[in-house]
Write a protein that holds these residues in place. Structure first.
Motif, mmCIF file in Angstrom:
data_model
loop_
_atom_site.group_PDB
_atom_site.id
_atom_site.type_symbol
_atom_site.label_atom_id
_atom_site.label_comp_id
_atom_site.label_asym_id
_atom_site.label_seq_id
_atom_site.Cartn_x
_atom_site.Cartn_y
_atom_site.Cartn_z
ATOM 1 N N VAL A 119 0.862 -1.185 0.000
ATOM 2 C CA VAL A 119 0.000 0.000 0.000
ATOM 3 C C VAL A 119 0.894 1.229 0.000
ATOM 4 C CG1 VAL A 119 -1.849 1.241 1.163
ATOM 5 C CG2 VAL A 119 -1.776 -1.259 1.277
ATOM 6 N N GLU A 120 0.606 2.157 -0.928
ATOM 7 C CA GLU A 120 1.439 3.347 -1.079
ATOM 8 C C GLU A 120 0.571 4.600 -1.082
ATOM 9 O OE1 GLU A 120 4.612 2.520 -4.294
ATOM 10 O OE2 GLU A 120 2.977 1.090 -4.712
ATOM 11 N N ARG A 121 1.192 5.702 -0.662
ATOM 12 C CA ARG A 121 0.536 7.002 -0.796
ATOM 13 C C ARG A 121 1.606 8.094 -0.744
ATOM 14 N NH1 ARG A 121 -4.185 9.337 3.082
ATOM 15 N NH2 ARG A 121 -2.544 9.122 4.622
ATOM 16 N N GLY A 122 1.591 8.939 -1.749
ATOM 17 C CA GLY A 122 2.499 10.074 -1.784
ATOM 18 C C GLY A 122 3.947 9.680 -1.612
ATOM 19 N N HIS A 123 4.656 10.425 -0.742
ATOM 20 C CA HIS A 123 6.078 10.204 -0.531
ATOM 21 C C HIS A 123 6.370 9.312 0.684
ATOM 22 C CE1 HIS A 123 5.849 13.991 -2.864
ATOM 23 N NE2 HIS A 123 6.938 13.527 -3.449
ATOM 24 N N ALA A 124 5.331 8.749 1.285
ATOM 25 C CA ALA A 124 5.529 7.910 2.461
ATOM 26 C C ALA A 124 6.167 6.582 2.080
ATOM 27 C CB ALA A 124 4.189 7.656 3.155
ATOM 28 N N THR A 125 6.847 5.966 3.057
ATOM 29 C CA THR A 125 7.406 4.640 2.851
ATOM 30 C C THR A 125 6.274 3.636 2.732
ATOM 31 O OG1 THR A 125 9.348 5.225 4.166
ATOM 32 C CG2 THR A 125 8.930 2.873 3.828
ATOM 33 N N PRO A 126 6.215 2.835 1.655
ATOM 34 C CA PRO A 126 5.084 1.911 1.465
ATOM 35 C C PRO A 126 4.967 0.917 2.609
ATOM 36 C CG PRO A 126 6.352 2.148 -0.557
ATOM 37 C CD PRO A 126 7.149 2.809 0.517
ATOM 38 N N GLY A 127 3.741 0.471 2.850
ATOM 39 C CA GLY A 127 3.493 -0.569 3.838
ATOM 40 C C GLY A 127 3.152 -1.873 3.163
ATOM 41 N N THR A 128 3.595 -2.973 3.745
ATOM 42 C CA THR A 128 3.315 -4.296 3.187
ATOM 43 C C THR A 128 2.698 -5.178 4.265
ATOM 44 O OG1 THR A 128 5.572 -5.010 3.686
ATOM 45 C CG2 THR A 128 5.148 -4.188 1.462
ATOM 46 N N ALA A 129 1.974 -6.204 3.815
ATOM 47 C CA ALA A 129 1.310 -7.100 4.760
ATOM 48 C C ALA A 129 1.010 -8.417 4.077
ATOM 49 C CB ALA A 129 0.021 -6.478 5.286
ATOM 50 N N THR A 130 0.964 -9.470 4.870
ATOM 51 C CA THR A 130 0.518 -10.774 4.400
ATOM 52 C C THR A 130 -1.003 -10.825 4.473
ATOM 53 O OG1 THR A 130 2.553 -11.848 5.154
ATOM 54 C CG2 THR A 130 0.613 -13.260 4.819
ATOM 55 N N VAL A 131 -1.634 -11.313 3.436
ATOM 56 C CA VAL A 131 -3.095 -11.423 3.408
ATOM 57 C C VAL A 131 -3.515 -12.573 4.305
ATOM 58 C CG1 VAL A 131 -5.109 -11.829 1.975
ATOM 59 C CG2 VAL A 131 -3.213 -10.450 1.091
ATOM 60 N N SER A 132 -4.295 -12.275 5.328
ATOM 61 C CA SER A 132 -4.742 -13.315 6.250
ATOM 62 C C SER A 132 -6.029 -13.962 5.763
ATOM 63 C CB SER A 132 -4.930 -12.735 7.656
ATOM 64 O OG SER A 132 -5.840 -11.660 7.634
ATOM 65 N N ALA A 133 -6.296 -15.147 6.289
ATOM 66 C CA ALA A 133 -7.480 -15.907 5.884
ATOM 67 C C ALA A 133 -8.737 -15.263 6.448
ATOM 68 C CB ALA A 133 -7.357 -17.340 6.374
ATOM 69 N N PRO A 134 -9.885 -15.513 5.814
ATOM 70 C CA PRO A 134 -11.131 -14.942 6.346
ATOM 71 C C PRO A 134 -11.482 -15.550 7.691
ATOM 72 C CG PRO A 134 -11.592 -16.466 4.558
ATOM 73 C CD PRO A 134 -10.102 -16.279 4.583
ATOM 74 N N ARG A 135 -12.092 -14.752 8.542
ATOM 75 C CA ARG A 135 -12.567 -15.254 9.819
ATOM 76 C C ARG A 135 -13.848 -16.043 9.611
ATOM 77 N NH1 ARG A 135 -12.019 -9.946 13.756
ATOM 78 N NH2 ARG A 135 -9.732 -9.838 13.762
ATOM 79 N N PRO A 136 -14.036 -17.098 10.393
ATOM 80 C CA PRO A 136 -15.303 -17.834 10.268
ATOM 81 C C PRO A 136 -16.463 -16.960 10.714
ATOM 82 C CG PRO A 136 -14.033 -18.608 12.157
ATOM 83 C CD PRO A 136 -13.131 -17.685 11.375
ATOM 84 N N ALA A 137 -17.597 -17.133 10.089
ATOM 85 C CA ALA A 137 -18.784 -16.354 10.446
ATOM 86 C C ALA A 137 -19.191 -16.685 11.860
ATOM 87 C CB ALA A 137 -19.917 -16.658 9.472
ATOM 88 N N PRO A 138 -19.537 -15.660 12.680
ATOM 89 C CA PRO A 138 -19.936 -15.936 14.071
ATOM 90 C C PRO A 138 -21.247 -16.701 14.124
ATOM 91 C CG PRO A 138 -20.373 -13.643 13.489
ATOM 92 C CD PRO A 138 -19.594 -14.235 12.348
ATOM 93 N N THR A 139 -21.339 -17.630 15.081
ATOM 94 C CA THR A 139 -22.590 -18.364 15.275
ATOM 95 C C THR A 139 -23.614 -17.442 15.939
ATOM 96 O OG1 THR A 139 -21.791 -19.189 17.388
ATOM 97 C CG2 THR A 139 -21.378 -20.559 15.448
ATOM 98 N N THR A 140 -24.875 -17.812 15.860
ATOM 99 C CA THR A 140 -25.938 -16.992 16.419
ATOM 100 C C THR A 140 -25.723 -16.804 17.916
ATOM 101 O OG1 THR A 140 -27.476 -17.826 14.763
ATOM 102 C CG2 THR A 140 -28.425 -16.756 16.707
ATOM 103 N N GLY A 141 -25.745 -15.560 18.340
ATOM 104 C CA GLY A 141 -25.609 -15.253 19.757
ATOM 105 C C GLY A 141 -24.174 -15.168 20.232
ATOM 106 N N ALA A 142 -23.201 -15.481 19.375
ATOM 107 C CA ALA A 142 -21.795 -15.427 19.788
ATOM 108 C C ALA A 142 -21.345 -13.976 19.827
ATOM 109 C CB ALA A 142 -20.933 -16.239 18.834
ATOM 110 N N PRO A 143 -20.464 -13.616 20.767
ATOM 111 C CA PRO A 143 -19.968 -12.245 20.818
ATOM 112 C C PRO A 143 -19.098 -11.935 19.631
ATOM 113 C CG PRO A 143 -18.774 -13.643 22.375
ATOM 114 C CD PRO A 143 -19.911 -14.466 21.834
ATOM 115 N N ARG A 144 -19.123 -10.686 19.146
ATOM 116 C CA ARG A 144 -18.319 -10.297 18.006
ATOM 117 C C ARG A 144 -17.038 -9.641 18.455
ATOM 118 N NH1 ARG A 144 -22.434 -7.893 13.426
ATOM 119 N NH2 ARG A 144 -23.729 -9.740 13.239
#
Length: 265
Positions: free
Chosen positions: A240-265
């Motif tokens: 990810v880049e913007r202007g003159h800033a030092t770019p940032g990089t990251a590893t793409v993480s896996a999707p989180r499982p969908a919360p079950t009904t009533g589970a805290p988010r």
């Protein structure tokens, strides 16, 4: 890392010293509280942690109100003095360095000369193992015409240095359950209105540009982007880049499982 906590570990905290004023039985006292901070925005609440032998705690609870002044850097001597003696030792308000302002919403005066002074009505006390946390609602505030720099407590007392110059973009990326790619990033405020450039970095193959994206109202990036069909979803990284800033990089993480009904988010 150790399970044996050093006794002075709390001195690693960085804070602004608060001068707490109480008025009770016709007398006024000022004490220094290293642990003084705001704990709620709307309504504005402030909290001070007072020790078990602090006479101001009993005075504060009896009065149901107090004031707090966040010290300016020129008040280091006053903060040291106010924290060295009890109201049972001496009337500290007789010092020439203790200049009290007239309250507007309570009966408790406040110490002038700080970064900010607030009058508070006590809303709750929380008993901790040694200290008592006194939480008050701010009902009046007093700001100086010219804002001084704060007194900084970090072990000893310090003045505030120059602002940190931010140069780096910090990014994170995560696959969403619907297959899109969510990318978040922050960067230097000086370029807060510039667009964000996002590039996919597959483990094999050339980089894949995902275009320019507008900032959020706070100047950050938070965008859900479609993945190109030819790009595998595993082993991905982003830049990810913007202007003159030092770019940032990251590893793409896996999707989180969908919360079950009533589970805290």
């Amino acid at each position: 890392m150790t399970r044996d906590l050093p006794g002075d570990l709390w001195k690693k905290l960085t804070s602004t010293v608060g001068l707490v004023v109480t008025r009770h039985d016709g007398t006024v006292n000022v004490m220094a509280a290293e642990w003084a901070t705001f704990v709620n925005k709307q309504p504005l609440y402030t909290a001070v942690a007072l020790g078990p032998r602090t006479a101001s705690r009993r005075r504060l609870e009896a009065a149901g109100e107090f004031s707090v002044t966040l010290c300016a850097e020129g008040q280091a001597a006053l903060a040291d003095f106010a924290g060295s003696f009890s109201v049972t030792d001496i009337d500290k308000t007789g010092s020439d360095l203790v200049r009290l302002g007239t309250p507007e919403a309570t009966a408790t005066p406040w110490v002038t000369g700080g970064v900010l002074a607030v009058e508070c009505r006590l809303r709750e006390t929380v008993a901790l193992p040694s200290h008592t946390l006194c939480i008050g609602e701010v009902v009046a505030a007093h700001l100086p015409d010219e804002a001084p720099r704060p007194l900084v407590k970090h072990g000893g007392m310090h003045t505030l240095g120059a602002p940190v110059r931010r140069t780096d973009v910090v990014a994170a990326a995560q696959l969403r359950p619907d297959g899109t790619l969510r990318v978040a990033a922050t960067g230097p405020a000086a370029e807060a209105r510039a667009p964000w450039q996002v590039t996919l970095l597959p483990p094999d193959g050339p980089p894949v540009r995902l275009g320019a994206h507008p900032p959020t109202p706070h100047g950050d990036l938070l965008a859900d982007l479609p993945l190109p069909p030819a790009v595998p979803a595993h082993g991905l990284r982003v830049r990810v880049e913007r202007g003159h800033a030092t770019p940032g990089t990251a590893t793409v993480s896996a999707p989180r499982p969908a919360p079950t009904t009533g589970a805290p988010r």
